[in-house]
Design a protein around this motif. Structure first.
Motif, PDB file in Angstrom:
ATOM      1  N   VAL A 251       0.838  -1.209   0.000  1.00 12.73           N
ATOM      2  CA  VAL A 251       0.000   0.000   0.000  1.00 12.73           C
ATOM      3  C   VAL A 251       0.866   1.249   0.000  1.00 12.73           C
ATOM      4  O   VAL A 251       0.655   2.168  -0.798  1.00 12.73           O
ATOM      5  N   HIS A 252       1.840   1.319   0.889  1.00 10.73           N
ATOM      6  CA  HIS A 252       2.714   2.485   1.013  1.00 10.73           C
ATOM      7  C   HIS A 252       4.014   2.208   0.260  1.00 10.73           C
ATOM      8  O   HIS A 252       4.858   1.434   0.722  1.00 10.73           O
TER       9      HIS A 252
ATOM     10  N   GLN B 125       8.735  -2.708   3.255  1.00  8.86           N
ATOM     11  CA  GLN B 125       7.286  -2.872   3.442  1.00  8.86           C
ATOM     12  C   GLN B 125       6.885  -4.351   3.397  1.00  8.86           C
ATOM     13  O   GLN B 125       5.782  -4.691   2.958  1.00  8.86           O
ATOM     14  N   ARG B 126       7.769  -5.219   3.877  1.00  4.58           N
ATOM     15  CA  ARG B 126       7.451  -6.652   3.832  1.00  4.58           C
ATOM     16  C   ARG B 126       6.199  -6.984   4.632  1.00  4.58           C
ATOM     17  O   ARG B 126       5.476  -7.922   4.303  1.00  4.58           O
ATOM     18  N   HIS B 127       5.946  -6.201   5.654  1.00  2.00           N
ATOM     19  CA  HIS B 127       4.772  -6.482   6.479  1.00  2.00           C
ATOM     20  C   HIS B 127       3.460  -6.218   5.742  1.00  2.00           C
ATOM     21  O   HIS B 127       2.390  -6.659   6.193  1.00  2.00           O
ATOM     22  N   GLU B 128       3.535  -5.508   4.601  1.00  2.00           N
ATOM     23  CA  GLU B 128       2.322  -5.229   3.820  1.00  2.00           C
ATOM     24  C   GLU B 128       2.093  -6.255   2.710  1.00  2.00           C
ATOM     25  O   GLU B 128       1.070  -6.210   2.022  1.00  2.00           O
ATOM     26  N   TRP B 129       3.043  -7.143   2.529  1.00  2.00           N
ATOM     27  CA  TRP B 129       2.879  -8.140   1.467  1.00  2.00           C
ATOM     28  C   TRP B 129       1.628  -8.984   1.737  1.00  2.00           C
ATOM     29  O   TRP B 129       1.365  -9.394   2.871  1.00  2.00           O
ATOM     30  N   SER B 130       0.862  -9.243   0.669  1.00  2.00           N
ATOM     31  CA  SER B 130      -0.373 -10.014   0.798  1.00  2.00           C
ATOM     32  C   SER B 130      -0.237 -11.319   0.025  1.00  2.00           C
ATOM     33  O   SER B 130      -0.019 -11.300  -1.193  1.00  2.00           O
ATOM     34  N   TRP B 131      -0.363 -12.446   0.726  1.00  2.00           N
ATOM     35  CA  TRP B 131      -0.192 -13.731   0.040  1.00  2.00           C
ATOM     36  C   TRP B 131      -1.266 -13.946  -1.015  1.00  2.00           C
ATOM     37  O   TRP B 131      -1.031 -14.586  -2.051  1.00  2.00           O
ATOM     38  N   GLN B 132      -2.470 -13.413  -0.761  1.00  2.00           N
ATOM     39  CA  GLN B 132      -3.547 -13.556  -1.748  1.00  2.00           C
ATOM     40  C   GLN B 132      -3.199 -12.809  -3.039  1.00  2.00           C
ATOM     41  O   GLN B 132      -3.365 -13.334  -4.145  1.00  2.00           O
ATOM     42  N   THR B 133      -2.705 -11.593  -2.862  1.00  2.00           N
ATOM     43  CA  THR B 133      -2.325 -10.787  -4.024  1.00  2.00           C
ATOM     44  C   THR B 133      -1.163 -11.422  -4.766  1.00  2.00           C
ATOM     45  O   THR B 133      -1.150 -11.487  -6.005  1.00  2.00           O
TER      46      THR B 133
END
Length: 654
Positions: free
Chosen positions: A231-232, A249-257
């Protein structure tokens, strides 16, 4: 070879001929002639015509009636009138098939490239509607697929976002994008009207290979934001900040995406590979982007309660392009930014559009008028800027699909625009659940083909200086910025031109045994030096910029030749022949250099002889009276005649 030569020399004003004749029983020395006398005005007109009208666009109007001239003028300004009278249902069927095929590619690409330029997705669809209609009336390429392109989108997005935030001030950003498009169109059309197309030639093939390769990598890395669900994300366009942002920004990674994105990326890359391996299956890669959009949209819609982490496009307004002329900025602090962005994106899009048009024209054996293309692309961008479109040009991917689908005329662009119109009017709600990650996958697939490593390797093999320009452009884009990378590329191209002009090539010529042919002794090993002669060739005009260098280099050749003779106990050097076959022009500094060179060689008991001065060079030599100082044996039609005549004179001497 004893010869009793009787030489006559005079200048005939009526025939504008400097005659040098030698009658011998076995040898005839031909006259060195001057071009016909012309007035200064006539010379100026011819020179201007050669510079700005090399294709003689008015030749078709000669000896025509007034009505016929009107029809020809109409066909010249609007190429559609050339083929429209002969249009038939067979051609229409082919154009409908190709038009619908490129529409399936243009719709997802338009949405994706708009996001690449940090613009609302709907702007990409608007830009695939109006510009193709304008081009179909004005363009001369039958196969050019018109719409947004990745490089121009990237450059516009990176340049504008450096000064204006597209999230904090979207209205200003959008207005600047339209304004930049307007100035891009004005610049492009002006080049065509003023016939200044050679300006874009400063972007050489080598610099474009490096630039597009670097830009493609930056574009691909920027799409990691969408592929990973970040996102950021940084707005910077250099490789280091982008990679830092990805891992910070690894904490924003989305496995679904990630799962959805890489699945469709693999699908798109596979279809691209299939089409590259089997060109007849071009439709596989052409239909893949739209197929991906449809399948991913259905998938996200069905799983909408479980896929909250997957970002979607959202609402897209229905309807045709709204007017945007009221959003153009012609004053204020950001005007310079809009002009600069417009000119740079205009040059890039123009270069790509004309190159693509000429590529496919050559395959079908017809010509694309570069100046008309500039006017067509420029006018469609001007019209586009007033109808909510951003910079458009001929897209290689769309044009390739258009060509392979069997397009016959620019009606295929009209069919594509009609398909986009139907989409704008009725189908926009269907894109609500389209995931942004699929658009990122489409962009990566599209730009990955711009990394032309084969051309870069060929540059390395053929021309190391071109390869250096390619590398500088490539790394400039990756590590500095897109505009500065392009600027570095242009500067290196200009430096290369200056090197060729200021440091021209000079060669020592030798005789091919048994012939009157003289060639470089380095290139032809069988070519041998002629005793007592040093034969040099200059492979460039002699100007103020290189005259001093040439004088120094020629004197060095003389010194090296004397050392070579001394080391090999050869016959002493008596004469230096300067082959001027490749000297296409000379200015007053060059004439002065020849005079000084003659005097310097004379002090060393060496004779300077000129061979085969071409038309305007011979004319300037005559008008400057320089030939008077060279004497009756100072100029010959060819190196072979000079060697034969001077040798015979030496032999005749006691």
């Amino acid at each position: 070879m004893g010869v009793n030569s009787n030489r006559v020399e005079h200048f005939d004003n009526h025939h504008a001929t400097l005659r040098i004749q030698t009658q011998t029983p076995s040898l005839e020395i031909h006259a060195v002639q001057l071009p016909p006398q012309r007035t200064t005005l006539h010379k100026l007109r011819q020179r201007v015509s050669e510079i700005f009208f090399p294709d003689d666009p008015l030749y078709r109007f000669k000896n025509q009636t007034s009505f016929k001239k009107f029809i020809l003028a109409l066909q010249y300004l609007f190429p559609i009138f050339q083929w429209a009278p002969n249009y038939n249902l067979t051609l229409l069927r082919s154009d409908i098939i190709s038009g619908l095929t490129i529409a399936s590619l243009a719709i997802p690409q338009g949405i994706s490239y708009a996001k690449l330029a940090n613009l609302p997705p709907i702007i990409g669809l608007y830009s695939s509607f109006v510009p193709p209609l304008i081009y179909s009336l004005l363009g001369s390429s039958r196969h050019l697929g018109v719409g947004p392109v990745s490089i121009a989108s990237l450059v516009m997005g990176s340049m504008l976002s450096e000064k204006v935030s597209f999230t904090q001030d979207p209205t200003l950003y959008l207005g600047l994008a339209f304004t930049a498009t307007f100035f891009a169109g004005v610049f492009q059309a002006s080049l065509g009207i003023l016939r200044l197309g050679f300006v874009i030639d400063f972007l050489s093939k080598a610099t474009l290979v490096g630039f597009t390769g670097g830009a493609a990598i930056i574009v691909s890395l920027q799409q990691l934001k969408g592929l990973l669900g970040i996102v950021h994300f940084t707005s910077k366009m250099q490789i280091v900040p982008v990679m830092i942002s990805v891992f910070n920004q690894r904490h924003e990674w989305s496995w679904q995406t990630i799962l959805l994105g890489f699945s469709f990326l693999a699908f798109l890359m596979t279809t691209r590979h299939i089409s590259l391996r089997k060109p007849k299956l071009f439709w596989v890669s052409a239909a893949a982007p739209l197929t991906s959009v449809i399948l991913s949209t259905i998938l996200v819609f069905l799983l909408r309660n479980k896929t909250h982490q997957i970002s979607i496009i959202g609402h897209l307004p229905k309807g045709v392009n709204p007017p945007s002329s009221n959003m153009l900025y012609f004053n204020g602090p950001y005007l310079a930014l809009a002009i600069k962005t417009g000119i740079i994106t205009g040059i890039l899009s123009l270069t790509e559009g004309i190159a693509v048009g000429r590529t496919f024209a050559s395959l079908k054996n017809y010509q694309v008028d570069g100046n008309k293309e500039m006017m067509a692309i420029g006018l469609m961008n001007i019209a586009g800027s007033c109808s909510s479109c951003y910079v458009t040009t001929g897209s290689f991917s769309r044009s390739a699909v258009n060509y392979n689908a069997g397009a016959q005329t620019t009606v295929s662009n009209i069919i594509m625009a009609a398909a986009v119109l139907v989409t704008l009017l009725f189908l926009m709600p269907l894109f609500y659940y389209t995931p942004n990650v699929v658009l990122a996958a489409i962009i990566i697939t599209a730009v990955i083909g711009l990394i032309d490593y084969q051309s870069a390797y060929k540059l390395w093999k053929v021309d190391k200086l071109d390869f250096l320009a390619c590398l500088c452009s490539f790394f400039g884009v990756l590590f500095i910025s897109v505009p500065l990378g392009l600027g570095i590329a242009v500067i290196i191209s200009v430096i290369k031109i200056l090197l060729h002009v200021t440091r021209p090539n000079t060669l020592v010529l030798g005789n091919i045994p048994g012939t009157q042919i003289f060639h470089s002794i380095n290139q032809y090993k069988e070519a041998s030096r002629v005793p007592s002669f040093l034969i040099l060739a200059v492979e460039s005009p002699i100007y103020f910029a290189n005259s001093t260098y040439l004088q120094e280099r020629i004197l060095r050749w003389v010194r090296e030749e004397e050392e070579h003779i001394k080391a090999n106990d050869g016959a002493s050097l008596k004469c230096m022949i300067l082959d001027m076959t490749a000297v296409t022009a000379i200015d007053t500094s060059g004439l002065e250099t020849l005079c000084e060179l003659r005097k310097m060689l004379e002090k060393r008991s060496l004779q300077l002889v000129l061979a085969n001065p071409v038309g305007n060079v011979a004319e300037k030599l005559h008008k400057s009276k320089i030939l008077d100082s060279f004497g009756s044996k100072g100029v010959y039609l060819s190196v072979g005649e000079a060697v034969a005549d001077i040798s015979s004179i030496w032999k005749a001497q006691p």
